[in-house]
Design a protein around this motif. Structure first.
Motif, mmCIF file in Angstrom:
data_model
loop_
_atom_site.group_PDB
_atom_site.id
_atom_site.type_symbol
_atom_site.label_atom_id
_atom_site.label_comp_id
_atom_site.label_asym_id
_atom_site.label_seq_id
_atom_site.Cartn_x
_atom_site.Cartn_y
_atom_site.Cartn_z
ATOM 1 N N VAL A 107 1.096 -0.942 0.060
ATOM 2 C CA VAL A 107 0.124 -0.268 -0.518
ATOM 3 C C VAL A 107 0.441 1.003 0.261
ATOM 4 O O VAL A 107 0.383 2.467 -0.415
ATOM 5 N N LEU A 108 1.638 1.456 0.960
ATOM 6 C CA LEU A 108 2.724 2.258 1.153
ATOM 7 C C LEU A 108 3.965 2.672 0.330
ATOM 8 O O LEU A 108 4.190 3.660 -0.703
ATOM 9 N N TRP A 109 4.386 1.796 -1.031
ATOM 10 C CA TRP A 109 5.554 2.055 -1.792
ATOM 11 C C TRP A 109 5.761 1.134 -2.279
ATOM 12 O O TRP A 109 5.954 2.037 -3.713
ATOM 13 N N LEU A 110 5.095 0.786 -2.591
ATOM 14 C CA LEU A 110 5.619 -0.394 -4.314
ATOM 15 C C LEU A 110 4.258 0.102 -5.566
ATOM 16 O O LEU A 110 4.763 0.547 -6.553
ATOM 17 N N THR A 111 2.738 0.311 -4.404
ATOM 18 C CA THR A 111 2.037 0.478 -5.619
ATOM 19 C C THR A 111 1.741 2.102 -6.064
ATOM 20 O O THR A 111 2.015 1.923 -7.550
ATOM 21 N N PRO A 112 2.797 3.082 -5.129
ATOM 22 C CA PRO A 112 2.227 4.024 -5.735
ATOM 23 C C PRO A 112 3.489 4.126 -6.947
ATOM 24 O O PRO A 112 4.125 5.103 -7.561
ATOM 25 N N ARG A 113 4.494 3.468 -6.783
ATOM 26 C CA ARG A 113 5.335 3.400 -8.085
ATOM 27 C C ARG A 113 5.334 2.318 -9.194
ATOM 28 O O ARG A 113 6.176 2.567 -10.144
ATOM 29 N N LEU A 114 4.782 1.610 -9.025
ATOM 30 C CA LEU A 114 4.796 0.478 -9.931
ATOM 31 C C LEU A 114 4.406 1.187 -11.815
ATOM 32 O O LEU A 114 4.891 0.237 -12.293
ATOM 33 N N ALA A 115 3.762 1.856 -11.698
ATOM 34 C CA ALA A 115 3.348 2.048 -12.840
ATOM 35 C C ALA A 115 4.792 2.626 -14.010
ATOM 36 O O ALA A 115 4.643 1.769 -14.750
ATOM 37 N N SER A 116 5.818 3.032 -13.287
ATOM 38 C CA SER A 116 6.760 3.481 -13.746
ATOM 39 C C SER A 116 7.690 1.895 -13.999
ATOM 40 O O SER A 116 8.284 1.684 -15.137
ATOM 41 N N PHE A 117 7.829 1.123 -13.661
ATOM 42 C CA PHE A 117 8.117 -0.631 -13.916
ATOM 43 C C PHE A 117 7.324 -0.418 -15.244
ATOM 44 O O PHE A 117 7.631 -1.582 -16.005
ATOM 45 N N ARG A 118 6.019 -0.825 -15.005
ATOM 46 C CA ARG A 118 4.974 -1.424 -15.755
ATOM 47 C C ARG A 118 5.060 -1.037 -17.123
ATOM 48 O O ARG A 118 5.205 -1.224 -18.496
ATOM 49 N N ALA A 120 7.949 0.645 -18.327
ATOM 50 C CA ALA A 120 9.234 0.148 -18.815
ATOM 51 C C ALA A 120 9.698 -1.376 -19.648
ATOM 52 O O ALA A 120 10.020 -1.371 -20.123
ATOM 53 N N HIS A 121 8.308 -2.176 -18.666
ATOM 54 C CA HIS A 121 7.968 -2.918 -19.021
ATOM 55 C C HIS A 121 7.554 -4.057 -19.245
ATOM 56 O O HIS A 121 6.154 -4.477 -18.729
ATOM 57 N N PRO A 122 6.611 -3.826 -20.686
ATOM 58 C CA PRO A 122 4.899 -4.063 -20.851
ATOM 59 C C PRO A 122 4.705 -5.670 -21.408
ATOM 60 O O PRO A 122 3.850 -6.142 -21.160
ATOM 61 N N GLU A 123 5.786 -6.218 -21.378
ATOM 62 C CA GLU A 123 5.538 -7.708 -21.430
ATOM 63 C C GLU A 123 5.600 -8.528 -20.506
ATOM 64 O O GLU A 123 5.529 -9.123 -20.819
ATOM 65 N N ILE A 124 5.629 -7.975 -19.655
ATOM 66 C CA ILE A 124 6.031 -8.551 -17.771
ATOM 67 C C ILE A 124 4.385 -8.020 -17.722
ATOM 68 O O ILE A 124 4.268 -7.290 -17.246
ATOM 69 N N GLN A 125 3.696 -9.652 -16.969
ATOM 70 C CA GLN A 125 2.608 -9.396 -16.811
ATOM 71 C C GLN A 125 2.936 -10.185 -15.346
ATOM 72 O O GLN A 125 3.486 -10.790 -14.747
ATOM 73 N N LEU A 126 2.099 -8.618 -14.358
ATOM 74 C CA LEU A 126 2.947 -8.979 -12.438
ATOM 75 C C LEU A 126 1.292 -9.395 -11.629
ATOM 76 O O LEU A 126 0.487 -9.022 -12.643
ATOM 77 N N ARG A 127 1.813 -9.949 -11.142
ATOM 78 C CA ARG A 127 0.846 -10.615 -10.351
ATOM 79 C C ARG A 127 1.438 -10.294 -8.974
ATOM 80 O O ARG A 127 2.641 -10.564 -8.075
ATOM 81 N N LEU A 128 0.649 -9.463 -7.458
ATOM 82 C CA LEU A 128 0.837 -8.957 -6.604
ATOM 83 C C LEU A 128 0.497 -9.794 -5.581
ATOM 84 O O LEU A 128 -1.303 -10.465 -6.129
ATOM 85 N N THR A 129 0.897 -10.704 -4.846
ATOM 86 C CA THR A 129 0.258 -11.933 -3.817
ATOM 87 C C THR A 129 1.101 -10.885 -2.465
ATOM 88 O O THR A 129 1.901 -10.457 -1.840
ATOM 89 N N VAL A 130 0.140 -10.810 -2.308
ATOM 90 C CA VAL A 130 0.454 -9.995 -0.344
ATOM 91 C C VAL A 130 0.442 -10.926 0.575
ATOM 92 O O VAL A 130 -0.807 -11.988 1.028
ATOM 93 N N ASN A 131 1.607 -11.317 1.031
ATOM 94 C CA ASN A 131 1.215 -12.089 2.728
ATOM 95 C C ASN A 131 2.614 -11.116 3.765
ATOM 96 O O ASN A 131 3.435 -10.792 3.424
ATOM 97 N N ASP A 132 1.499 -11.090 4.771
ATOM 98 C CA ASP A 132 2.290 -9.712 5.956
ATOM 99 C C ASP A 132 3.399 -10.935 6.596
ATOM 100 O O ASP A 132 4.463 -10.656 7.155
ATOM 101 N N SER A 133 3.748 -12.159 5.966
ATOM 102 C CA SER A 133 4.363 -13.238 7.148
ATOM 103 C C SER A 133 5.393 -14.475 5.507
ATOM 104 O O SER A 133 4.789 -14.595 4.883
ATOM 105 N N LEU A 134 6.463 -13.294 5.604
ATOM 106 C CA LEU A 134 7.233 -14.070 4.092
ATOM 107 C C LEU A 134 7.537 -15.254 5.444
ATOM 108 O O LEU A 134 7.928 -16.548 3.997
ATOM 109 N N ALA A 135 7.667 -15.340 6.536
ATOM 110 C CA ALA A 135 8.631 -17.623 6.871
ATOM 111 C C ALA A 135 7.715 -18.076 6.659
ATOM 112 O O ALA A 135 7.835 -19.215 6.359
ATOM 113 N N SER A 136 6.231 -17.719 5.704
ATOM 114 C CA SER A 136 4.618 -18.683 5.535
ATOM 115 C C SER A 136 4.593 -18.531 3.907
ATOM 116 O O SER A 136 3.901 -20.036 3.891
#
Length: 301
Positions: A107-118, A120-136
């Motif tokens: 919410v705070l960092w990635l989505t406000p910046r993501l347009a610049s990556f998309r 630059a790389h329109p050929e990449i289809q992004l899928r965001l998965t949100v999980n607050d526990s990296l260990a899981s």
């Protein structure tokens, strides 16, 4: 099912180009052929149809009545075929990339910046998965991620540090009416606290201990297991929350939050790009990691 009768495709392409340009010479330049080759292709098409398609004048071509009717259909079909071909090629060239992150990072960092990556790389289809526990998360569930770590990454993952850690209290501008508080005074305010034992994030008790107040008693606490909710509560004047620099920079710039104390703390944690160690890293993941590093690099003065 056999579709017939159909003239050779090069004949149709040559006819359509000559029709648009009104000239065999200009059609030849577009198709990288000679003028005589275009003229021959059109003549072959006319022989196939048994109809003249052009009236050949000294300086121009004019469509016959049959040519006008045929041109409308041929152009529509060729354009449709080109568009369908482009669509298929785009689907084939797209590369899927699964990016994992916590809700706060999303919410705070990635989505406000993501347009610049998309962009630059329109050929990449992004899928965001949100999980607050990296260990899981299983390494098979994502290609690359961005997480806060105080210690090393979980087994099976590699990591690259993006940002260091600086943590300080923040609140709505009207909550303290422009004042800042000493660390000891913060314990008497309503403190918004993250309630999630799986995370390594700094707690209020840890932050106050870092300020030399290990035995501070918290008078009023409001907890949530979602950091973005705590920030929203702070913006609405419900209390004071610990803010991680880089995550809340935009909120500070826009005046949604202000510092509630000049004190800050760090336990050596930070934000990292993480990815499966024992799997060949896809080119799309390498591109995303490079983009993360660039986003985290301060602009040159």
């Amino acid at each position: 099912m056999r579709i017939s009768p159909l003239p050779p495709l090069p004949n149709l392409v040559a006819f359509e180009a000559a029709m648009r340009h009104g000239s065999f010479t200009r059609a030849a330049a577009e198709l990288h052929l000679t003028q005589s080759a275009i003229s021959r292709q059109v003549a072959q098409l006319e022989d196939f149809l048994g109809r003249k398609l052009f009236i050949r004048e000294p300086r121009a071509l004019r469509l016959t009545v049959s040519g006008q009717r045929y041109a409308e259909v041929v152009q529509r079909l060729l354009v449709g075929c080109a568009e369908a071909t482009e669509d298929v090629m785009k689907v084939r060239s797209h590369t899927a990339l699964t990016v994992a992150c916590s809700s706060g990072v999303a919410v705070l960092w990635l989505t406000p910046r993501l347009a610049s990556f998309r962009e630059a790389h329109p050929e990449i289809q992004l899928r965001l998965t949100v999980n607050d526990s990296l260990a899981s998360l299983s390494p098979a569930e994502f290609d690359i991620g961005m997480y806060y770590l105080r210690e090393g990454p979980p087994p099976g993952l590699a990591a690259r540090r993006l940002y260091g850690e600086e943590v300080f209290p923040v609140c709505a501008p009207g909550y303290l009416n422009g004042r800042t508080l000493a660390p000891a005074a913060l314990a008497n305010e309503t403190l918004l606290m993250l309630d999630d034992g799986q995370r390594q994030w700094m707690s209020w008790q840890t932050w106050l201990a870092n300020q030399g107040l290990p035995d501070a008693t918290l008078r009023s606490v409001l907890t949530s297991n979602q950091y973005p909710i705590l920030l929203q509560l702070a913006m609405e004047g419900q209390g004071i929350v610990l803010g991680w620099r880089h995550m809340i920079d935009a909120c500070l710039r826009e005046g949604l939050l202000v510092r509630a104390s000049e004190a800050s703390a760090s336990l050596g944690g930070g934000y990292y790009a993480v990815w499966p160690r024992d799997r060949m890293e896809p080119a799309a993941a390498r591109a995303f990691r490079s983009w993360l590093v660039r986003q985290a690099t301060p602009p040159a003065a």
